[in-house]
Design a protein around this motif. Structure first.
Motif, PDB file in Angstrom:
ATOM      1  N   MET A 126      84.546  50.501  64.909  1.00 39.18           N
ATOM      2  CA  MET A 126      84.769  50.824  66.274  1.00 39.18           C
ATOM      3  C   MET A 126      83.114  51.029  66.923  1.00 39.18           C
ATOM      4  N   ASN A 127      83.106  50.620  67.966  1.00 42.12           N
ATOM      5  CA  ASN A 127      81.716  50.977  68.371  1.00 42.12           C
ATOM      6  C   ASN A 127      81.771  52.421  68.441  1.00 42.12           C
ATOM      7  N   PRO A 128      80.188  52.902  68.262  1.00 46.39           N
ATOM      8  CA  PRO A 128      79.884  54.493  67.879  1.00 46.39           C
ATOM      9  C   PRO A 128      80.325  55.203  69.187  1.00 46.39           C
ATOM     10  N   VAL A 129      79.818  54.564  70.458  1.00 52.09           N
ATOM     11  CA  VAL A 129      80.162  55.158  71.624  1.00 52.09           C
ATOM     12  C   VAL A 129      81.667  55.494  71.969  1.00 52.09           C
ATOM     13  N   LEU A 130      82.506  54.307  71.752  1.00 52.66           N
ATOM     14  CA  LEU A 130      83.884  54.489  71.861  1.00 52.66           C
ATOM     15  C   LEU A 130      84.572  55.409  70.711  1.00 52.66           C
ATOM     16  N   GLN A 131      83.861  55.548  69.633  1.00 55.08           N
ATOM     17  CA  GLN A 131      84.400  56.276  68.566  1.00 55.08           C
ATOM     18  C   GLN A 131      84.210  57.823  69.208  1.00 55.08           C
ATOM     19  N   ALA A 132      83.093  57.960  69.759  1.00 57.15           N
ATOM     20  CA  ALA A 132      82.891  59.496  70.159  1.00 57.15           C
ATOM     21  C   ALA A 132      83.938  59.950  71.310  1.00 57.15           C
ATOM     22  N   ILE A 133      83.935  58.924  72.212  1.00 57.02           N
ATOM     23  CA  ILE A 133      85.179  59.144  73.225  1.00 57.02           C
ATOM     24  C   ILE A 133      86.435  59.355  72.706  1.00 57.02           C
ATOM     25  N   HIS A 134      86.749  58.524  71.731  1.00 53.00           N
ATOM     26  CA  HIS A 134      88.160  58.837  71.202  1.00 53.00           C
ATOM     27  C   HIS A 134      88.355  59.984  70.255  1.00 53.00           C
ATOM     28  N   SER A 135      87.185  60.600  69.731  1.00 53.65           N
ATOM     29  CA  SER A 135      87.597  61.530  68.760  1.00 53.65           C
ATOM     30  C   SER A 135      86.969  62.915  69.345  1.00 53.65           C
ATOM     31  N   ARG A 136      86.310  63.032  70.490  1.00 57.55           N
ATOM     32  CA  ARG A 136      85.924  64.090  70.975  1.00 57.55           C
ATOM     33  C   ARG A 136      87.187  65.230  71.502  1.00 57.55           C
ATOM     34  N   ARG A 137      86.840  66.375  71.050  1.00 55.96           N
ATOM     35  CA  ARG A 137      88.052  67.417  71.453  1.00 55.96           C
ATOM     36  C   ARG A 137      87.163  68.569  71.938  1.00 55.96           C
ATOM     37  N   PRO A 165      72.966  79.019  64.630  1.00 60.74           N
ATOM     38  CA  PRO A 165      72.588  78.430  65.841  1.00 60.74           C
ATOM     39  C   PRO A 165      72.251  76.959  65.616  1.00 60.74           C
ATOM     40  N   LEU A 166      72.241  76.017  66.590  1.00 58.77           N
ATOM     41  CA  LEU A 166      72.047  74.632  66.487  1.00 58.77           C
ATOM     42  C   LEU A 166      70.651  74.307  65.919  1.00 58.77           C
ATOM     43  N   LYS A 167      70.551  73.547  65.238  1.00 57.20           N
ATOM     44  CA  LYS A 167      69.008  72.971  65.072  1.00 57.20           C
ATOM     45  C   LYS A 167      68.373  72.377  66.512  1.00 57.20           C
ATOM     46  N   ALA A 168      67.125  73.015  66.709  1.00 58.26           N
ATOM     47  CA  ALA A 168      66.330  72.746  68.083  1.00 58.26           C
ATOM     48  C   ALA A 168      66.610  71.275  68.242  1.00 58.26           C
ATOM     49  N   GLU A 169      66.326  70.245  67.408  1.00 56.83           N
ATOM     50  CA  GLU A 169      66.353  68.793  67.594  1.00 56.83           C
ATOM     51  C   GLU A 169      67.640  68.373  67.998  1.00 56.83           C
ATOM     52  N   GLU A 170      68.821  68.998  67.471  1.00 53.88           N
ATOM     53  CA  GLU A 170      70.094  68.473  67.974  1.00 53.88           C
ATOM     54  C   GLU A 170      70.336  69.211  69.222  1.00 53.88           C
ATOM     55  N   ASN A 177      78.151  63.462  79.461  1.00 52.21           N
ATOM     56  CA  ASN A 177      77.080  62.844  78.590  1.00 52.21           C
ATOM     57  C   ASN A 177      76.877  63.802  77.306  1.00 52.21           C
ATOM     58  N   MET A 178      76.770  65.217  77.829  1.00 52.62           N
ATOM     59  CA  MET A 178      76.460  66.061  76.588  1.00 52.62           C
ATOM     60  C   MET A 178      77.466  66.543  75.567  1.00 52.62           C
ATOM     61  N   LEU A 179      78.838  66.432  76.270  1.00 55.00           N
ATOM     62  CA  LEU A 179      79.948  66.450  75.411  1.00 55.00           C
ATOM     63  C   LEU A 179      80.128  65.378  74.175  1.00 55.00           C
ATOM     64  N   LEU A 180      79.694  64.071  74.975  1.00 60.09           N
ATOM     65  CA  LEU A 180      79.908  62.857  73.975  1.00 60.09           C
ATOM     66  C   LEU A 180      78.541  63.019  72.999  1.00 60.09           C
ATOM     67  N   ALA A 181      77.565  63.261  73.368  1.00 56.01           N
ATOM     68  CA  ALA A 181      76.307  63.379  72.550  1.00 56.01           C
ATOM     69  C   ALA A 181      76.653  64.557  71.292  1.00 56.01           C
ATOM     70  N   ALA A 182      77.104  65.494  71.969  1.00 53.19           N
ATOM     71  CA  ALA A 182      77.501  66.566  70.607  1.00 53.19           C
ATOM     72  C   ALA A 182      78.514  65.919  69.605  1.00 53.19           C
ATOM     73  N   GLU A 183      79.545  65.390  70.143  1.00 45.23           N
ATOM     74  CA  GLU A 183      80.620  64.737  69.315  1.00 45.23           C
ATOM     75  C   GLU A 183      79.913  63.750  68.391  1.00 45.23           C
ATOM     76  N   SER A 184      78.925  63.032  68.999  1.00 47.63           N
ATOM     77  CA  SER A 184      78.465  61.890  67.923  1.00 47.63           C
ATOM     78  C   SER A 184      77.512  62.524  66.964  1.00 47.63           C
ATOM     79  N   LEU A 185      76.920  63.893  67.141  1.00 50.51           N
ATOM     80  CA  LEU A 185      76.175  64.574  66.308  1.00 50.51           C
ATOM     81  C   LEU A 185      77.021  65.403  65.318  1.00 50.51           C
TER      82      LEU A 185
END
Length: 187
Positions: free
Chosen positions: A1-12, A21-26, A116-124
């Protein structure tokens, strides 16, 4: 599955975080995703305040819980009375998303930035939760001053971010397919 669609489907919505703490780059990657959201007339009417201070997050949660307890909404009152409940789920940080007061569509535009932030977080592999209950803190100008938000912006929502303490639950069933296609009428 496309990684963007994967993030949309898997985000909770994550409600249990590890304390580190999160890494600064993340964090920078997630915030950058918010900056690249669409906005009306490219107004980009948002400001992100990243709260790392545990004492401030705890205070914000207590102020929110007091507002929830006085809301008259049974479910909110019940949550507020639970001493274990924390509005930010004890995440190591929260992002307060503010909108430009005289922006064209700040509520919609900041919502796009949050998504956008929620999906970026999920992708990481990072947990996140969109927090509407933070509005109880935002209702007090005296409390909001503690966030040092620039003049001309109103805080609208908050997002908790952190490493997930557990695994994600499966996606809840979708409520049907409320989709209608309209085509040009036949002559």
């Amino acid at each position: 599955m496309n990684p963007v669609l994967q993030a949309i489907h898997s985000r909770r919505s994550t409600r249990a975080y590890r304390p580190e703490p999160l890494k600064a780059e993340e964090l920078d990657t997630i915030l950058e995703a918010g900056l690249y959201a669409p906005s009306a007339c490219n107004g980009q009417p948002w400001h992100f305040t990243v709260v790392h201070d545990r004492a401030l997050l705890d205070h914000m949660s207590e102020v929110c819980k007091a507002g929830m307890a006085a809301s008259g909404q049974d479910w909110m009152v019940s949550m507020a009375k639970n001493p274990e409940f924390h509005v930010f789920y004890r995440a190591p940080l929260a992002v307060v998303v503010s909108g430009l007061k005289d922006g064209l569509c700040p509520l919609v535009d900041t919502s796009a930035a949050i998504q956008n932030m929620l999906l970026a977080a999920e992708s990481l592999g990072i947990g996140s939760c969109w927090l509407g209950l933070a509005r109880f803190f935002f209702a007090s100008p005296q409390e909001v001053r503690k966030l040092d938000i620039p003049e001309g912006y109103d805080p609208l929502y908050a997002v908790s971010l952190g490493y997930k303490a557990g695994s994600d639950a499966p996606a809840p069933a979708r409520k049907g397919r409320p989709i209608r296609h309209l085509y040009a009428p036949k002559a």
